[in-house]
Write a protein that holds these residues in place. Structure first.
Motif, PDB file in Angstrom:
ATOM      1  N   TYR A  91      80.204 112.505  21.354  1.00  0.00           N
ATOM      2  CA  TYR A  91      80.929 111.200  21.313  1.00  0.00           C
ATOM      3  C   TYR A  91      80.262 110.386  20.081  1.00  0.00           C
ATOM      4  N   LEU A  92      79.245 110.819  19.462  1.00  0.00           N
ATOM      5  CA  LEU A  92      79.117 109.342  18.482  1.00  0.00           C
ATOM      6  C   LEU A  92      79.966 109.981  17.187  1.00  0.00           C
ATOM      7  N   PRO A  93      80.499 109.278  16.097  1.00  0.00           N
ATOM      8  CA  PRO A  93      80.404 109.173  14.662  1.00  0.00           C
ATOM      9  C   PRO A  93      79.099 109.920  13.663  1.00  0.00           C
ATOM     10  N   ASP A  94      79.721 111.401  12.842  1.00  0.00           N
ATOM     11  CA  ASP A  94      77.758 111.577  13.037  1.00  0.00           C
ATOM     12  C   ASP A  94      76.914 110.496  11.296  1.00  0.00           C
ATOM     13  N   SER A  95      77.958 109.660  11.218  1.00  0.00           N
ATOM     14  CA  SER A  95      77.358 108.845  10.862  1.00  0.00           C
ATOM     15  C   SER A  95      75.775 107.997  11.883  1.00  0.00           C
ATOM     16  N   ALA A  96      77.202 107.650  12.532  1.00  0.00           N
ATOM     17  CA  ALA A  96      75.794 107.033  13.922  1.00  0.00           C
ATOM     18  C   ALA A  96      75.122 107.828  14.609  1.00  0.00           C
ATOM     19  N   ARG A  97      75.495 108.665  14.175  1.00  0.00           N
ATOM     20  CA  ARG A  97      74.099 109.644  15.655  1.00  0.00           C
ATOM     21  C   ARG A  97      72.508 109.532  14.522  1.00  0.00           C
ATOM     22  N   GLY A  98      71.274 109.413  16.043  1.00  0.00           N
ATOM     23  CA  GLY A  98      70.001 109.305  15.257  1.00  0.00           C
ATOM     24  C   GLY A  98      70.191 107.310  14.124  1.00  0.00           C
ATOM     25  N   GLN A  99      71.008 106.871  14.456  1.00  0.00           N
ATOM     26  CA  GLN A  99      70.586 105.311  13.391  1.00  0.00           C
ATOM     27  C   GLN A  99      71.564 104.230  14.413  1.00  0.00           C
ATOM     28  N   SER A 100      69.720 103.636  14.610  1.00  0.00           N
ATOM     29  CA  SER A 100      69.994 102.438  15.909  1.00  0.00           C
ATOM     30  C   SER A 100      71.141 101.102  16.028  1.00  0.00           C
ATOM     31  N   LEU A 101      71.850 101.195  16.566  1.00  0.00           N
ATOM     32  CA  LEU A 101      72.484  99.736  16.298  1.00  0.00           C
ATOM     33  C   LEU A 101      71.973  98.492  17.068  1.00  0.00           C
ATOM     34  N   LYS A 173      67.516  87.921  31.753  1.00  0.00           N
ATOM     35  CA  LYS A 173      67.123  89.022  32.361  1.00  0.00           C
ATOM     36  C   LYS A 173      65.928  89.379  31.152  1.00  0.00           C
ATOM     37  N   PRO A 174      65.593  90.255  31.128  1.00  0.00           N
ATOM     38  CA  PRO A 174      64.152  90.576  30.791  1.00  0.00           C
ATOM     39  C   PRO A 174      65.005  91.042  28.956  1.00  0.00           C
ATOM     40  N   PRO A 175      63.845  90.612  27.751  1.00  0.00           N
ATOM     41  CA  PRO A 175      64.623  91.068  26.775  1.00  0.00           C
ATOM     42  C   PRO A 175      65.773  92.161  26.567  1.00  0.00           C
ATOM     43  N   THR A 176      66.588  92.956  26.308  1.00  0.00           N
ATOM     44  CA  THR A 176      67.261  94.556  25.878  1.00  0.00           C
ATOM     45  C   THR A 176      67.133  94.368  25.059  1.00  0.00           C
ATOM     46  N   THR A 177      67.905  95.984  24.677  1.00  0.00           N
ATOM     47  CA  THR A 177      69.328  96.266  23.808  1.00  0.00           C
ATOM     48  C   THR A 177      70.410  96.950  24.270  1.00  0.00           C
ATOM     49  N   PHE A 178      70.672  96.652  25.461  1.00  0.00           N
ATOM     50  CA  PHE A 178      72.110  97.323  25.343  1.00  0.00           C
ATOM     51  C   PHE A 178      73.054  96.035  25.480  1.00  0.00           C
ATOM     52  N   LEU A 179      73.479  95.761  24.715  1.00  0.00           N
ATOM     53  CA  LEU A 179      74.352  95.232  24.593  1.00  0.00           C
ATOM     54  C   LEU A 179      75.451  95.350  24.074  1.00  0.00           C
ATOM     55  N   ALA A 180      76.694  95.338  25.668  1.00  0.00           N
ATOM     56  CA  ALA A 180      77.619  95.698  25.700  1.00  0.00           C
ATOM     57  C   ALA A 180      78.517  94.118  25.825  1.00  0.00           C
ATOM     58  N   HIS A 181      79.646  93.916  25.368  1.00  0.00           N
ATOM     59  CA  HIS A 181      80.583  93.335  25.087  1.00  0.00           C
ATOM     60  C   HIS A 181      80.056  92.346  23.577  1.00  0.00           C
ATOM     61  N   SER A 182      78.841  93.590  22.095  1.00  0.00           N
ATOM     62  CA  SER A 182      78.722  92.910  21.618  1.00  0.00           C
ATOM     63  C   SER A 182      79.611  93.478  20.251  1.00  0.00           C
ATOM     64  N   ALA A 183      80.176  92.419  18.956  1.00  0.00           N
ATOM     65  CA  ALA A 183      80.257  93.523  18.072  1.00  0.00           C
ATOM     66  C   ALA A 183      79.781  94.403  17.927  1.00  0.00           C
ATOM     67  N   ARG A 184      78.696  94.067  17.801  1.00  0.00           N
ATOM     68  CA  ARG A 184      78.204  95.091  17.316  1.00  0.00           C
ATOM     69  C   ARG A 184      78.027  96.805  17.637  1.00  0.00           C
ATOM     70  N   MET A 185      78.766  96.448  18.985  1.00  0.00           N
ATOM     71  CA  MET A 185      78.639  97.694  19.701  1.00  0.00           C
ATOM     72  C   MET A 185      80.662  98.889  19.496  1.00  0.00           C
ATOM     73  N   GLY A 186      81.229  98.303  17.640  1.00  0.00           N
ATOM     74  CA  GLY A 186      81.938  98.570  17.846  1.00  0.00           C
ATOM     75  C   GLY A 186      82.238 100.579  17.597  1.00  0.00           C
ATOM     76  N   VAL A 187      81.488 101.094  17.473  1.00  0.00           N
ATOM     77  CA  VAL A 187      81.181 103.014  17.454  1.00  0.00           C
ATOM     78  C   VAL A 187      81.395 102.817  18.706  1.00  0.00           C
ATOM     79  N   VAL A 188      80.196 102.630  19.441  1.00  0.00           N
ATOM     80  CA  VAL A 188      80.186 102.919  20.887  1.00  0.00           C
ATOM     81  C   VAL A 188      82.063 103.086  21.687  1.00  0.00           C
ATOM     82  N   ARG A 189      82.765 101.518  21.254  1.00  0.00           N
ATOM     83  CA  ARG A 189      84.265 101.065  21.781  1.00  0.00           C
ATOM     84  C   ARG A 189      84.841 103.063  21.249  1.00  0.00           C
ATOM     85  N   LYS A 190      84.561 103.212  19.621  1.00  0.00           N
ATOM     86  CA  LYS A 190      85.270 104.492  19.268  1.00  0.00           C
ATOM     87  C   LYS A 190      84.408 105.948  19.996  1.00  0.00           C
TER      88      LYS A 190
END
Length: 588
Positions: A91-101, A173-190
């Protein structure tokens, strides 16, 4: 990752099961339980959408299962062979696959402090760091904002915060990469929008409104709820606005579904007035919610019967005993009882066509007296307070003369009455509103004050300008403008208070007091004995050492006061002639 997907789906199903179970138990007990709105924090919006009828259970669970794996796959650029990860990648755009946000973990911190200090430090953070390093993700309350802080900048961030001792920092909470409600997650919205479309997920018009968690307001359309679900990915959580909207709906109670109690704490931190309770399906919790509602509904029905002319009997006393026993054993019950019955009592007292109905009025009186003194009688044993009178000791030992005490008439479980005195009385004998000129007038932020009350009462600015034009030949000094502005400000604050707290004036003896010339004139205007423009003209003349010239004119406009004013001699006065005498003493 499959476990993460399961947890999201399980939480949603669990919340929905609890909601259905509570409704079923309410129906079984014959207690009407009608939701006025649903809401949720972050992923909780999915369950809210299902409960409100905008999503089917199946579609809601699909979204809940996909959300976290989709977010983590995009954040970490995962390319593993795990089936659920492969589903997410599709479901991710091709440009975002394998690229960490999210290249490295982020700390999740709560910044706590006064609204002013919090606003100041957030402004400094915005100037010192880009959103890629430090980003607000949750507007928790007026006193707390939650932020993501990239691990690489944490040391520098702590150094910045060390210079602001007024702000408390909590690691949530402990440091995390799960950044819900972060502007950088616009790709996840799409990606989530694509997931919804390709899985045939349909949003409908909700049967019950949903309170937004990404903005202020109530959602009533399919499109609005779909947008609120997508907002879980990249929009700031507006929890403070959610709480304010809930409070504005004035529900009888708010129930948090599921374990944890975090939403209860959030609502308490946002000063929500409605009774709040966490619910996990436990039988004790079920009774704690339903039993107070059942008893209060029965009490309201009996009050309606009495209002229609019914006779007060011992059966009504027994009902009150059951109500207060339940409240004594159930903190939630106390809140619910007070909120519900306060509305009934205020509605009766402030009704424009109020008329005394003996049985109805008597039961309300017993309820009010018992509630006010519930900590001083044996509630569990069935005692009620039939009468409460505040008195003063006017005879006896010198050390007790003038002491206030409360005299109670108590009914025991068998209805036998007996007297009881409480040596200490914490009920005010009267409410006195005090007006005076501040010792440091220029330190008072009148500009902000007048602006804020002007938003509530637009006529304030007009009145102020009219007063300052009273004498066009003498425009007035800057100091006079400050003085007159504060006179207008105090008067307006009193009028706003009177408008929004009418029950205070209906239930108490109220008096006005002014300890200096300005205060006396504000009290006169607030009492209704003189127009505001008239007293302002007199005060302006007083500032110019020429009060005598306008004193007679001001006194000619006096009338009797609607609220007693305490004279310089300490005596409450209302008649025009007494007010005139007191004013001459001050300004003559």
């Amino acid at each position: 990752m499959a476990r993460q997907g399961f947890i999201g789906a399980a939480m949603t199903v669990h919340n929905l099961a609890l909601e259905a179970y509570l409704r079923a138990e309410a129906k079984r007990h014959g207690v009407p339980l009608t939701p006025v709105a649903y809401t949720g924090e972050s992923l909780g919006m999915v369950a809210a959408a299902v409960a409100a009828g905008s999503l089917s259970v199946v579609d809601g669970v699909k979204i809940a299962r996909a959300f976290t794996p989709l977010s983590l796959t995009a954040a970490e650029g995962l390319v593993s062979g795990e089936p659920i990860v492969q589903e997410a990648i599709a479901y991710l755009p091709d440009s975002a696959r394998g690229q960490s946000l999210v290249d490295e973990p982020f700390h999740v911190l709560a910044l706590r402090g006064s609204p002013e200090d919090l606003s100041d430090i957030l402004g400094r953070i915005a100037k010192s760091y880009s959103k890629s390093d430090v980003e607000v993700h949750k507007l928790y309350s007026i006193r707390q904002t939650n932020v993501y802080v990239r691990a690489a900048v944490r040391v520098g961030f702590d150094e910045l915060m060390s210079g602001v001792p007024a702000i408390e920092i909590r690691e949530l909470k402990p440091p995390t990469t799960f950044l819900a409600h972060s502007a950088r997650m616009g790709v996840v919205r799409k990606a989530l929008a694509r997931f919804i479309a390709e899985n045939g997920i349909v949003f409908g018009e909700p049967r019950v409104p949903v309170v937004a968690n990404n903005a202020a307001g109530v959602l009533t359309t399919a499109t609005e709820i779909r947008d609120a679900i997508l907002a879980m990915t990249n929009e700031i959580m507006a929890s403070r606005a959610t709480a304010e909207t809930l409070d504005a709906l004035r529900p009888d109670l708010i129930v948090e579904l599921g374990p944890g109690g975090k939403s209860v704490q959030l609502l308490l931190d946002n000063d929500v007035e409605s009774p709040v309770m966490a619910y996990t399906g436990d039988r004790v919790e079920t009774n704690a919610i339903l039993r107070p509602i059942e008893l209060v509904n029965t009490l309201k029905a009996e009050l309606a019967h009495l209002h229609a002319g019914g006779q007060l009997t011992s059966r009504h006393h027994d009902l009150l005993r059951d109500v207060f026993r339940e409240a004594a054993a159930n903190p939630f019950g106390v809140q619910y009882l007070l909120r519900t019955m306060t509305g009934v009592i205020a509605g009766e007292m402030l009704h424009p066509e109020r008329h005394e109905v003996p049985g109805f009025s008597r039961l309300l009186e017993i309820f009010q007296h018992t509630y006010a003194h519930r900590d001083r009688i044996d509630i569990i044993g069935g005692e009620l307070v039939a009468q409460a009178r505040l008195k003063k000791q006017i005879v006896g030992p010198p050390d007790r003369l003038g002491r206030a005490y409360t005299e109670l008439m108590v009914l025991d479980a068998d209805g036998v009455a007996s007297g009881r005195s409480l040596i200490t009385a914490d009920t005010a004998e009267a409410v006195v509103f005090h007006f005076s000129r501040p010792s440091d007038l220029e330190a008072v932020d009148l500009v902000r004050g007048l602006r804020s009350v002007g938003e509530t009462e637009p006529s304030v600015c007009r009145i102020y300008n009219e007063i300052m034009r009273l004498d066009p030949d003498r425009p007035g000094t800057a100091a006079e403008h400050w003085e007159i502005a504060h006179l207008v400000y105090q008067h307006t604050l009193f009028q706003i208070f009177r408008q929004h707290r009418p029950a205070l004036f209906a239930q108490n003896d109220c008096y006005l007091e002014g300890s200096d010339p300005m205060g006396w004139l504000v009290a006169l205007a607030a009492s209704g004995a003189a127009p505001l423009t008239s007293v302002a003209r007199l005060y302006r003349a007083y500032l110019g050492a020429d009060a005598t010239s306008v004193l007679n004119q001001a006194l000619s406009s006096l009338t009797d006061a609607a609220i007693p004013v305490i004279s310089p001699d300490g005596v409450p006065v209302q008649l025009k002639k007494d007010l005139e005498t007191a004013t001459r003493v001050i300004f003559g």
